[in-house]
Design a protein around this motif. Sequence first.
Motif, PDB file in Angstrom:
ATOM      1  N   LEU A  23      19.830  48.868   3.032  1.00  0.00           N
ATOM      2  CA  LEU A  23      20.796  49.815   3.578  1.00  0.00           C
ATOM      3  C   LEU A  23      21.533  49.224   4.777  1.00  0.00           C
ATOM      4  O   LEU A  23      22.723  49.463   4.968  1.00  0.00           O
ATOM      5  N   ALA A  24      20.787  48.462   5.589  1.00  0.00           N
ATOM      6  CA  ALA A  24      21.408  47.829   6.756  1.00  0.00           C
ATOM      7  C   ALA A  24      22.492  46.841   6.332  1.00  0.00           C
ATOM      8  O   ALA A  24      23.526  46.719   7.004  1.00  0.00           O
ATOM      9  N   LEU A  25      22.272  46.137   5.237  1.00  0.00           N
ATOM     10  CA  LEU A  25      23.261  45.172   4.759  1.00  0.00           C
ATOM     11  C   LEU A  25      24.552  45.846   4.311  1.00  0.00           C
ATOM     12  O   LEU A  25      25.646  45.298   4.487  1.00  0.00           O
ATOM     13  N   ILE A  26      24.431  47.026   3.718  1.00  0.00           N
ATOM     14  CA  ILE A  26      25.621  47.665   3.139  1.00  0.00           C
ATOM     15  C   ILE A  26      26.186  48.791   4.001  1.00  0.00           C
ATOM     16  O   ILE A  26      27.208  49.381   3.641  1.00  0.00           O
ATOM     17  N   ILE A  27      25.573  49.079   5.151  1.00  0.00           N
ATOM     18  CA  ILE A  27      26.057  50.174   5.993  1.00  0.00           C
ATOM     19  C   ILE A  27      27.483  49.955   6.497  1.00  0.00           C
ATOM     20  O   ILE A  27      28.222  50.936   6.711  1.00  0.00           O
ATOM     21  N   PRO A  28      27.963  48.698   6.680  1.00  0.00           N
ATOM     22  CA  PRO A  28      29.369  48.534   7.079  1.00  0.00           C
ATOM     23  C   PRO A  28      30.358  49.121   6.079  1.00  0.00           C
ATOM     24  O   PRO A  28      31.491  49.447   6.460  1.00  0.00           O
ATOM     25  N   VAL A  29      29.954  49.243   4.815  1.00  0.00           N
ATOM     26  CA  VAL A  29      30.839  49.846   3.809  1.00  0.00           C
ATOM     27  C   VAL A  29      31.216  51.262   4.228  1.00  0.00           C
ATOM     28  O   VAL A  29      32.372  51.696   4.062  1.00  0.00           O
ATOM     29  N   LEU A  30      30.256  51.993   4.785  1.00  0.00           N
ATOM     30  CA  LEU A  30      30.531  53.351   5.252  1.00  0.00           C
ATOM     31  C   LEU A  30      31.408  53.346   6.497  1.00  0.00           C
ATOM     32  O   LEU A  30      32.351  54.138   6.609  1.00  0.00           O
ATOM     33  N   SER A  31      31.119  52.439   7.433  1.00  0.00           N
ATOM     34  CA  SER A  31      31.888  52.426   8.678  1.00  0.00           C
ATOM     35  C   SER A  31      33.344  52.025   8.447  1.00  0.00           C
ATOM     36  O   SER A  31      34.245  52.501   9.136  1.00  0.00           O
ATOM     37  N   ILE A  32      33.579  51.173   7.456  1.00  0.00           N
ATOM     38  CA  ILE A  32      34.949  50.716   7.166  1.00  0.00           C
ATOM     39  C   ILE A  32      35.719  51.762   6.362  1.00  0.00           C
ATOM     40  O   ILE A  32      36.843  52.130   6.696  1.00  0.00           O
ATOM     41  N   THR A  33      35.105  52.250   5.285  1.00  0.00           N
ATOM     42  CA  THR A  33      35.815  53.163   4.376  1.00  0.00           C
ATOM     43  C   THR A  33      35.743  54.619   4.816  1.00  0.00           C
ATOM     44  O   THR A  33      36.627  55.406   4.503  1.00  0.00           O
ATOM     45  N   LYS A  34      34.637  54.974   5.504  1.00  0.00           N
ATOM     46  CA  LYS A  34      34.374  56.367   5.886  1.00  0.00           C
ATOM     47  C   LYS A  34      34.405  57.277   4.651  1.00  0.00           C
ATOM     48  O   LYS A  34      34.817  58.447   4.724  1.00  0.00           O
ATOM     49  N   LYS A  35      33.968  56.731   3.530  1.00  0.00           N
ATOM     50  CA  LYS A  35      33.946  57.503   2.286  1.00  0.00           C
ATOM     51  C   LYS A  35      32.750  58.447   2.285  1.00  0.00           C
ATOM     52  O   LYS A  35      31.617  58.020   2.484  1.00  0.00           O
ATOM     53  N   PHE A  36      33.007  59.707   2.039  1.00  0.00           N
ATOM     54  CA  PHE A  36      31.977  60.728   2.163  1.00  0.00           C
ATOM     55  C   PHE A  36      30.831  60.509   1.170  1.00  0.00           C
ATOM     56  O   PHE A  36      29.670  60.796   1.469  1.00  0.00           O
ATOM     57  N   LEU A  37      31.130  60.005  -0.024  1.00  0.00           N
ATOM     58  CA  LEU A  37      30.088  59.766  -1.016  1.00  0.00           C
ATOM     59  C   LEU A  37      29.040  58.795  -0.486  1.00  0.00           C
ATOM     60  O   LEU A  37      27.838  59.001  -0.700  1.00  0.00           O
TER      61      LEU A  37
END
Length: 233
Positions: free
Chosen positions: A86-100
């Motif tokens: 999860l730590a590796l892919i958490i930037p995906v959320l910070s960049i996209t801010k995609k609710f899913l």
Amino acid sequence: MDFFLKENDNFTPFSIQHLLVILFFICFGAILILFTKKQKEKNQSKIGNILAFSISFTVILGTIFNISKNDFKYQEDLPLHLCSFLALIIPVLSITKKFLYFEIFFFLILAGTLQSLITPDEYNYLNFPFFRYWFVHAGLVIFMMFAVFIYKMRPTIRSVGKSFLGMQAYMLFMFVLNYFLGSNYFYTNRKPNVATLLDLFGDWPQYIFVVELLVVPYFLLIYMPFYFTRKKY
């Protein structure tokens, strides 16, 4: 520097050490969120990205550090356990801010990673493995709170189901990967070698089925504060 890289086992769970570390990260998270709330939206995004990428970079750096040692084992030291993954892919959320992504990550992090803070399986103290473990695990929880209070993302009842399905997909992937690597990522083949709550759930594979039965009620328990305060937002 030698001391910082040298392993030791001077950390004692459920001690003053443990309590102070948790209190430090609670204060750090609260101060960071309060500070960020006063910033403009552009700066808020920058701070979120810095936090997310710092967590991810710490995992990568920890993996490089492990590879540099003579006793590196790909069956144990790859960043594939849930928290590291999860730590590796958490930037995906910070960049996209995609609710899913928020929906899937939220319950996995608060249910799984938060448990790693309460019952840590890392006994190193004041060295790199110690800082890596605590910054990554506490950082993930802080980032999800950051998303709640700064990005204004809040889970819904449907988020519970989405996160549960995300967990099933991850677990299935780990089952397959562990079969080919002879590894035990996500503890699908056996329990950890240190004391955890899994010890209460019986031997393999019984504890897997127990966890599966408990996950949704646990997720719902985490969701309850958002349910009861939903009219305030």
